[in-house]
Design an enzyme around this catalytic site. Structure first.
Site, PDB file in Angstrom:
ATOM      1  CG  HIS A 183      46.250 -22.049  31.347  1.00 59.04           C
ATOM      2  ND1 HIS A 183      45.492 -21.848  30.097  1.00 59.04           N
ATOM      3  CD2 HIS A 183      46.602 -20.937  32.055  1.00 59.04           C
ATOM      4  CE1 HIS A 183      45.633 -20.454  29.988  1.00 59.04           C
ATOM      5  NE2 HIS A 183      46.382 -19.925  31.074  1.00 59.04           N
ATOM      6  CB  CYS A 184      47.323 -25.745  27.032  1.00 63.55           C
ATOM      7  SG  CYS A 184      46.299 -27.376  27.220  1.00 63.55           S
ATOM      8  CG  MET A 185      44.728 -23.453  23.147  1.00 63.15           C
ATOM      9  SD  MET A 185      44.471 -21.716  23.088  1.00 63.15           S
ATOM     10  CE  MET A 185      42.726 -21.596  22.613  1.00 63.15           C
TER      11      MET A 185
END
Length: 566
Positions: A28-30
């Site tokens: 996952h990212c932001m």
């Protein structure tokens, strides 16, 4: 409970992406859950978009489910646990039927049909005189086709390299945000004269990561390009080692941190090349040379010689070359950014704010990430991000204008209502690929809104009120906690807020008055559901992607969640 909610979201997503055995990676990212998908046909796009927690889906090198900041960090661990449990219990996915007449959309519920690639392509390549897409589903199909076409065009060696560079810095964003907010709190306490005994501690917390960011960049670089991560971190650590001040190169004494993240990036890339040469005997550009092909470290000595040669050779090149060169480049970047905004801030902001979304579509925006990080390392904030964030403000303003211009098109209005909250927080893909880009003109007028917003922020930079961001990643309203400038925090916040307002207003007005031709309004401003289905009071079945018709008085209603087309 929040944990139950996050687990329920993860449990709802897992079967819609084909189950645990259809996943090759989970990250996952932001704002997004990024999944590696083995069999794309098993993913149910429309059902995913219909989930209340899902803000949209984006297909790039991975399948990305937009959940929003904060939510994604809580859902991902639950998703990983569920996937691990499912792998040990669920059978392998059944192979697709070989019957030629098999419908690949069979896994999608009838109420939310997914457009076929042929239909999407036909919408994207429709002749200029053809009627524009009139429903959210048609807009989604055209947006997906446009993005797929642009993705294929972006698969060039340079753009793929820039994407890998971006992958190096994205994992650092949470630390940049956390330390940036702590730095803002520390600055506020310092200006107010409060808690003087706590200020030094907060300064250490805020600055510790930034003082060693080169090491993390080196580690991630080696990991991304197939080397040993710790060796990449080791050669990058040379740059921030205090004792480097005793070394002279090119007639000058080196300074700790000279070259910054650019030097660390270059050093780690070289370390990967040296390590691969030690093990494979092929140096870049000399793969066809038999002499070079025979030069390699014996397997019996690999564990001793390969890391030693990697650190030694790369370290010497870094000290007596890369640090000086990268330092000059970093200084030039900072000086040019300051000069540009000081002498032509309004024009520069106008150009940057207006062209940022086209740069995103071309995949060239990723080249800005090392520049942002270099500016944060040098000045404590990047002056470019608040200007570029105005592009999202233009999209929001344009979407509001489309909403008001098409009062009878319930399908498109439902899409806009669903996507606007994410748009205000800086997640722009649902509005771009679901509304403005497929419509054509509203995308251009949205870029105009971003240009005027960027020009406004750039003008204040030119007047001496610099506005920057202490971290990268957030945008829109989510950027407020990270705003910093050379004046008071209040001034920086007001300038950024007014820039957003200018972007919203310009994007709205430009789209409202110039975003639609008369023919477009005629084709779009009607309820396609009402025109395509018989009207029997109390028995109307809503079309896919549109909210149900109001129930007669006295009849209980059951509101449905709305979704954002990707």
């Amino acid at each position: 409970m929040p944990e139950d909610k996050n687990r329920a979201t993860a449990a709802a997503i897992l079967p819609l992406v084909g189950g645990a055995r259809n996943l090759t990676s989970i990250a996952h990212c932001m704002t997004r859950l990024r999944l590696g998908i083995q069999d794309r046909s098993l993913v149910q796009d429309e059902a995913l978009k219909a989930l209340p927690a899902v803000l949209g889906v984006v297909e790039d090198d991975t399948y990305q489910i937009v959940l929003g900041p904060g939510t994604v960090a809580r859902v991902t661990p639950e998703f990983e646990r569920l996937a691990e449990q499912a792998r040990s219990t669920e059978p392998p996915p059944e192979p697709k039927a070989v019957a030629p007449a098999a419908d690949p959309r069979a896994a999608t519920p009838p109420s939310a049909p997914e457009p076929t690639p042929e239909a999407a392509a036909s919408l994207a390549t429709a002749p200029p005189g053809a009627a524009p897409p009139a429903t959210a589903e048609e807009l989604a199909a055209q947006g997906a086709a446009l993005k797929a076409r642009q993705k294929s065009r972006n698969a060039t060696p340079v753009r793929l390299f820039l994407r890998r560079i971006a992958n190096i810095f994205v994992p650092l964003i949470p630390a940049l945000i956390g330390c940036g907010i702590v730095a803002g709190i520390n600055g506020l306490l310092t200006n107010l004269g409060w808690l003087p005994s706590v200020v030094p501690a907060l300064a250490a917390i805020a600055s510790g990561f930034m003082s060693l960011i080169a090491v993390f960049v080196g580690y991630n670089t080696a990991k991304e390009f197939g080397g040993t991560p710790i060796l990449g971190g080791a050669v990058a650590a040379i740059i921030v080692f205090p004792g480097i001040s005793h070394v002279t190169a090119f007639g000058q004494k080196l300074a700790p941190g000279q070259g910054g993240v650019l030097g660390a990036l270059a050093a780690a890339l070289l370390a990967v090349r040296v390590e691969k040469w030690c093990r494979n005997g092929v140096f870049p550009g000399r793969g066809n040379s038999r002499a070079w092909g025979r030069v390699r470290v014996p397997e019996a000595l690999d564990v001793l010689l390969t890391p030693t040669l990697t650190v030694l050779v790369t370290g010497l090149v870094t000290i007596f070359g890369l640090m000086f060169v990268a330092g000059e480049v970093s200084t030039a970047i900072g000086s040019f950014a300051g000069w540009l905004l000081a002498h032509g801030g309004a024009f520069a902001g106008f150009v940057l704010g207006g062209l940022f979304l086209p740069l995103v579509m071309l995949g060239l925006h990723q080249a800005l990430i090392p520049i942002h990080t270099t500016l944060i390392e040098q000045q404590g904030y990047t002056v470019l991000l608040p200007i570029l964030a105005m592009a999202g403000a233009g999209q929001v303003g344009a979407a509001l204008a489309v909403y008001l211009r098409l009062p009878r098109n319930r399908s498109i209005r439902t899409t806009i209502k669903s996507a606007l909250p994410a748009g205000f927080l800086g997640v722009g893909e649902p509005l771009i690929y679901g509304v403005s880009l497929p419509l054509g003109r509203p995308f251009i007028t949205a870029c105009l809104g971003g240009a005027f917003g960027g020009g406004f922020v750039g003008l204040f930079n030119q007047l001496g009120d610099t506005v920057g961001s202490t971290a990268i990643g957030p945008s829109g309203w989510a950027l407020f906690p990270l705003v910093k400038g050379n004046q008071s925090i209040t001034t920086a916040l007001v300038v950024y807020a007014l820039g957003l307002a200018v972007g919203y207003l310009t994007g709205f007005l430009a789209t409202y008055f110039f975003g639609f031709s008369r023919q477009m309004r005629t084709d779009l401003n009607h309820d396609t559901h009402d025109s395509d289905t018989p009207r029997h009071p109390g028995t109307t079945t809503p079309a896919a992607g549109t909210p149900p018709a109001p129930a007669p008085s006295g009849t209980p209603t059951h509101p449905e969640g709305v979704h954002i087309p990707g």
